[in-house]
Design a protein around this motif. Sequence first.
Motif, PDB file in Angstrom:
ATOM      1  N   ALA A 157       0.798  -1.171   0.210  1.00 20.06           N
ATOM      2  CA  ALA A 157      -0.026  -0.140  -0.012  1.00 20.06           C
ATOM      3  C   ALA A 157       0.848   1.215   0.016  1.00 20.06           C
ATOM      4  CB  ALA A 157      -1.058   0.019   1.392  1.00 20.06           C
ATOM      5  N   THR A 158       1.943   1.335   0.690  1.00 22.01           N
ATOM      6  CA  THR A 158       2.997   2.326   0.618  1.00 22.01           C
ATOM      7  C   THR A 158       3.246   2.372  -0.684  1.00 22.01           C
ATOM      8  OG1 THR A 158       3.393   2.056   3.237  1.00 22.01           O
ATOM      9  CG2 THR A 158       5.157   3.086   1.735  1.00 22.01           C
ATOM     10  N   GLN A 159       3.922   1.682  -1.440  1.00 17.94           N
ATOM     11  CA  GLN A 159       4.287   1.338  -2.756  1.00 17.94           C
ATOM     12  C   GLN A 159       3.368   1.996  -3.578  1.00 17.94           C
ATOM     13  OE1 GLN A 159       7.493   0.966  -3.800  1.00 17.94           O
ATOM     14  NE2 GLN A 159       6.681   1.950  -5.391  1.00 17.94           N
ATOM     15  N   LEU A 160       2.084   1.763  -3.425  1.00 13.94           N
ATOM     16  CA  LEU A 160       0.964   2.147  -4.267  1.00 13.94           C
ATOM     17  C   LEU A 160       0.817   3.724  -4.189  1.00 13.94           C
ATOM     18  CD1 LEU A 160      -1.641   2.059  -6.063  1.00 13.94           C
ATOM     19  CD2 LEU A 160      -2.782   1.301  -3.666  1.00 13.94           C
ATOM     20  N   VAL A 161       0.769   4.226  -2.948  1.00 13.85           N
ATOM     21  CA  VAL A 161       0.650   5.665  -2.881  1.00 13.85           C
ATOM     22  C   VAL A 161       1.635   6.633  -3.644  1.00 13.85           C
ATOM     23  CG1 VAL A 161      -1.057   5.476  -1.261  1.00 13.85           C
ATOM     24  CG2 VAL A 161       1.022   5.823  -0.383  1.00 13.85           C
ATOM     25  N   ASP A 162       2.895   5.655  -3.367  1.00 17.33           N
ATOM     26  CA  ASP A 162       4.084   6.578  -3.801  1.00 17.33           C
ATOM     27  C   ASP A 162       4.143   6.577  -5.372  1.00 17.33           C
ATOM     28  OD1 ASP A 162       5.202   6.955  -1.208  1.00 17.33           O
ATOM     29  OD2 ASP A 162       6.692   5.317  -1.130  1.00 17.33           O
ATOM     30  N   ASP A 163       3.686   5.471  -5.891  1.00 16.67           N
ATOM     31  CA  ASP A 163       3.472   5.587  -7.327  1.00 16.67           C
ATOM     32  C   ASP A 163       2.700   6.684  -7.793  1.00 16.67           C
ATOM     33  OD1 ASP A 163       5.356   3.403  -7.473  1.00 16.67           O
ATOM     34  OD2 ASP A 163       4.020   1.856  -7.614  1.00 16.67           O
ATOM     35  N   LEU A 164       1.399   6.740  -7.156  1.00 11.23           N
ATOM     36  CA  LEU A 164       0.399   7.511  -7.458  1.00 11.23           C
ATOM     37  C   LEU A 164       1.030   8.856  -7.377  1.00 11.23           C
ATOM     38  CD1 LEU A 164      -2.738   6.204  -5.670  1.00 11.23           C
ATOM     39  CD2 LEU A 164      -2.213   6.282  -8.208  1.00 11.23           C
ATOM     40  N   ALA A 166       3.982   9.880  -7.522  1.00  9.62           N
ATOM     41  CA  ALA A 166       5.169  10.147  -8.584  1.00  9.62           C
ATOM     42  C   ALA A 166       4.625  10.127  -9.912  1.00  9.62           C
ATOM     43  CB  ALA A 166       6.096   9.017  -8.558  1.00  9.62           C
ATOM     44  N   GLY A 167       3.297   9.933 -10.089  1.00 12.04           N
ATOM     45  CA  GLY A 167       2.786   9.998 -11.537  1.00 12.04           C
ATOM     46  C   GLY A 167       2.994   8.609 -12.325  1.00 12.04           C
ATOM     47  N   ARG A 168       3.041   7.497 -11.710  1.00 14.52           N
ATOM     48  CA  ARG A 168       3.592   6.117 -12.654  1.00 14.52           C
ATOM     49  C   ARG A 168       2.197   5.656 -12.781  1.00 14.52           C
ATOM     50  NH1 ARG A 168       7.089   5.458  -7.670  1.00 14.52           N
ATOM     51  NH2 ARG A 168       9.123   6.301  -8.353  1.00 14.52           N
ATOM     52  N   THR A 169       2.064   4.813 -13.777  1.00 13.78           N
ATOM     53  CA  THR A 169       1.164   4.109 -14.231  1.00 13.78           C
ATOM     54  C   THR A 169       0.734   3.199 -13.085  1.00 13.78           C
ATOM     55  OG1 THR A 169       1.286   4.516 -16.701  1.00 13.78           O
ATOM     56  CG2 THR A 169       0.033   2.615 -16.065  1.00 13.78           C
ATOM     57  N   VAL A 170      -0.440   2.990 -12.652  1.00 18.02           N
ATOM     58  CA  VAL A 170      -0.990   1.913 -11.442  1.00 18.02           C
ATOM     59  C   VAL A 170      -2.024   1.444 -12.345  1.00 18.02           C
ATOM     60  CG1 VAL A 170      -1.638   2.016  -9.166  1.00 18.02           C
ATOM     61  CG2 VAL A 170      -0.034   3.289  -9.806  1.00 18.02           C
ATOM     62  N   GLU A 171      -1.839   0.006 -12.179  1.00 17.60           N
ATOM     63  CA  GLU A 171      -2.951  -0.862 -12.473  1.00 17.60           C
ATOM     64  C   GLU A 171      -3.343  -1.740 -11.315  1.00 17.60           C
ATOM     65  OE1 GLU A 171      -1.626  -3.453 -15.680  1.00 17.60           O
ATOM     66  OE2 GLU A 171      -1.228  -1.867 -16.928  1.00 17.60           O
ATOM     67  N   PRO A 172      -4.632  -1.808 -11.262  1.00 18.05           N
ATOM     68  CA  PRO A 172      -5.425  -2.406 -10.028  1.00 18.05           C
ATOM     69  C   PRO A 172      -5.485  -3.884 -10.230  1.00 18.05           C
ATOM     70  CG  PRO A 172      -7.069  -1.719 -11.526  1.00 18.05           C
ATOM     71  CD  PRO A 172      -5.684  -0.948 -11.995  1.00 18.05           C
ATOM     72  N   THR A 173      -5.729  -4.594  -9.227  1.00 18.33           N
ATOM     73  CA  THR A 173      -5.824  -6.105  -9.594  1.00 18.33           C
ATOM     74  C   THR A 173      -6.967  -6.396 -10.193  1.00 18.33           C
ATOM     75  OG1 THR A 173      -5.255  -6.398  -6.990  1.00 18.33           O
ATOM     76  CG2 THR A 173      -6.237  -8.151  -8.013  1.00 18.33           C
ATOM     77  N   ARG A 174      -7.905  -5.881 -10.314  1.00 20.47           N
ATOM     78  CA  ARG A 174      -9.253  -6.184 -11.295  1.00 20.47           C
ATOM     79  C   ARG A 174      -9.587  -4.748 -11.849  1.00 20.47           C
ATOM     80  NH1 ARG A 174     -13.210  -7.902  -7.771  1.00 20.47           N
ATOM     81  NH2 ARG A 174     -11.335  -7.461  -5.723  1.00 20.47           N
ATOM     82  N   GLY A 175      -9.426  -4.467 -13.101  1.00 20.75           N
ATOM     83  CA  GLY A 175      -9.879  -3.099 -13.576  1.00 20.75           C
ATOM     84  C   GLY A 175      -8.864  -2.597 -14.565  1.00 20.75           C
ATOM     85  N   ALA A 176      -9.466  -1.262 -14.989  1.00 21.17           N
ATOM     86  CA  ALA A 176      -8.542  -0.474 -16.027  1.00 21.17           C
ATOM     87  C   ALA A 176      -7.496   0.262 -14.994  1.00 21.17           C
ATOM     88  CB  ALA A 176      -9.202   0.358 -16.674  1.00 21.17           C
ATOM     89  N   PRO A 177      -6.310   0.522 -15.781  1.00 15.06           N
ATOM     90  CA  PRO A 177      -5.334   1.467 -15.091  1.00 15.06           C
ATOM     91  C   PRO A 177      -6.016   2.688 -14.474  1.00 15.06           C
ATOM     92  CG  PRO A 177      -4.457   0.866 -17.276  1.00 15.06           C
ATOM     93  CD  PRO A 177      -5.939   0.407 -17.138  1.00 15.06           C
ATOM     94  N   ILE A 178      -5.464   3.005 -13.397  1.00 11.45           N
ATOM     95  CA  ILE A 178      -6.177   4.112 -12.439  1.00 11.45           C
ATOM     96  C   ILE A 178      -6.185   5.450 -13.521  1.00 11.45           C
ATOM     97  CG2 ILE A 178      -5.897   5.575 -10.356  1.00 11.45           C
ATOM     98  CD1 ILE A 178      -6.965   2.514  -9.924  1.00 11.45           C
ATOM     99  N   CYS A 179      -7.373   6.149 -13.391  1.00 13.93           N
ATOM    100  CA  CYS A 179      -7.142   7.579 -14.000  1.00 13.93           C
ATOM    101  C   CYS A 179      -7.809   8.611 -12.802  1.00 13.93           C
ATOM    102  CB  CYS A 179      -8.152   7.767 -15.177  1.00 13.93           C
ATOM    103  SG  CYS A 179      -9.948   6.822 -14.691  1.00 13.93           S
ATOM    104  N   SER A 180      -7.537   9.920 -13.097  1.00  9.95           N
ATOM    105  CA  SER A 180      -7.941  10.736 -11.939  1.00  9.95           C
ATOM    106  C   SER A 180      -9.202  10.629 -11.541  1.00  9.95           C
ATOM    107  CB  SER A 180      -7.756  12.183 -12.680  1.00  9.95           C
ATOM    108  OG  SER A 180      -8.596  12.479 -13.393  1.00  9.95           O
ATOM    109  N   TYR A 181      -9.665  11.287 -10.306  1.00  9.11           N
ATOM    110  CA  TYR A 181     -10.896  11.294  -9.787  1.00  9.11           C
ATOM    111  C   TYR A 181     -11.942  12.056 -10.723  1.00  9.11           C
ATOM    112  CZ  TYR A 181     -14.425  11.145  -6.132  1.00  9.11           C
ATOM    113  OH  TYR A 181     -15.716  10.814  -5.406  1.00  9.11           O
TER     114      TYR A 181
END
Length: 289
Positions: A157-164, A166-181
């Motif tokens: 979870a810490t790596q997840l928020v750091d990637d967000l 930093a603007g890195r592409t983040v892919e969930p376990t099930r679903g499309a890559p994360i986009c903005s709110y």
Amino acid sequence: MPQLPATPYPAEVRARLDADAKEVLARYPGSRSALLPLLHLVQSEEGYVSRTGMAFCAETLDLTTAEVTAVATFYSMYRRRPSGDYQVGVCTNTLCAVMGGDAIFDTLKEHLDLGNNETTEDGKVTLEHIECNAACDFAPVVMVNWEFFDNQTPQSATQLVDDLIAGRTVEPTRGAPICSYKETARILAGFPDERPGAVEATGGAGPASLVGLKLAKGEALPQARVVSPRVGQPEDAKPQDAKPQDAQPQDAQPHDPSPTEHLSSHDAPQQTSASDPEHPAGPAAEEGE
């Protein structure tokens, strides 16, 4: 104290929202039914449902602002104040909590220096605890803009928020890559996700969610050992992966389970309609017992 009327949208914003709202209303035989997607639409404009957004919905649907406010304040997916580009929700309900959700939430609060429903100074991440993400079979679960991140740990979870951040592409376990709110809100309003490959990446239910369906269809599942076998259980009924030390002698006497056995209520002798015809509803207790 009485509030001044909500500030109207600028002319160009209002024209764009009017066009989008017309498309939304065309999907429903009754205009009132379009309120939920319209709230997502105005949320996609500002990142939250402002008083201006609620006034727009009320005017468009011929409702009172009180009626719109009642709906906007009922559903937690509608934000009532500005929030980050990424809404990070950590489930702290019972199952996720005991599986590590509380530890994840505490770790992220310390790592981001945030409290519940607070946003990082750069406006990237808003952290909140969620009562249930409806994904208990993957506990502990974290959601980012309503996309699932299953079986999380404080480290992941810490790596997840750091990637967000930093603007890195983040892919969930099930679903499309994360986009903005804001982009997520527009998709929830019913407009297509036009990112290349996003729809194909949406996926479906995870394997843990499908176990019950497979059982219902009679499909074979790997045998898993859950509890010690009952006294007198036939040899051929034991799970294949049972260990020798788990076996009990056939003449063993009933005993109270030790803490290591974790016998469930299903393993305790019960009077049922099949074994106790005089009490077809099963065992019952007087009120208060």
